[in-house]
Design a protein around this motif. Structure first.
Motif, PDB file in Angstrom:
ATOM      1  N   ARG A   1       0.833  -1.214   0.000  1.00  0.00           N
ATOM      2  CA  ARG A   1       0.000   0.000   0.000  1.00  0.00           C
ATOM      3  C   ARG A   1       0.861   1.253   0.000  1.00  0.00           C
ATOM      4  O   ARG A   1       0.558   2.227  -0.686  1.00  0.00           O
TER       5      ARG A   1
ATOM      6  N   LEU B   1      -6.345   1.878  -2.201  1.00  0.00           N
ATOM      7  CA  LEU B   1      -5.547   1.163  -1.198  1.00  0.00           C
ATOM      8  C   LEU B   1      -5.441   1.918   0.131  1.00  0.00           C
ATOM      9  O   LEU B   1      -4.789   1.420   1.054  1.00  0.00           O
TER      10      LEU B   1
ATOM     11  N   THR C   1      -3.730   4.518   0.794  1.00  0.00           N
ATOM     12  CA  THR C   1      -2.287   4.627   0.969  1.00  0.00           C
ATOM     13  C   THR C   1      -1.904   5.621   2.054  1.00  0.00           C
ATOM     14  O   THR C   1      -1.021   5.350   2.868  1.00  0.00           O
TER      15      THR C   1
ATOM     16  N   SER D   1      -1.837   4.336   5.429  1.00  0.00           N
ATOM     17  CA  SER D   1      -0.846   3.291   5.715  1.00  0.00           C
ATOM     18  C   SER D   1       0.534   3.842   6.064  1.00  0.00           C
ATOM     19  O   SER D   1       1.407   3.091   6.456  1.00  0.00           O
TER      20      SER D   1
END
Length: 78
Positions: free
Chosen positions: A29, A72, A74, A77
């Motif tokens: 990710r 995702l 991102t 993350s």
């Protein structure tokens, strides 16, 4: 599924201690930012830099990478 396959291949290839799935998924990710930044840099190159790709191609790839980053999650993350 693809990340799981990669991890299986690492083990089969003799990697002694591949990351667990959760760590590998987080790393996957996070790497999306790398691609997005590189395509943005290519699109936003200065007049002193060579044109590496046509602007239309850069825009398509920026859109794809930005969509992947959103899908995702991102930013969550990192």
């Amino acid at each position: 599924d693809l990340v799981k396959l990669y991890l299986e291949r690492l083990r089969a290839g003799g990697v002694a201690d591949p990351p667990g799935f959760e760590d590998a998924w987080t790393l996957y990710r996070q790497q999306t930012m790398h691609g997005l930044i590189f395509w943005l840099a290519t699109l936003g190159a200065s007049s002193l830099q060579p044109d590496l790709h046509p602007a239309e191609r850069c825009l398509v790839n920026v859109e794809r990478m930005a969509t992947a980053a959103v899908d995702l999650e991102t930013l969550d993350s990192v």
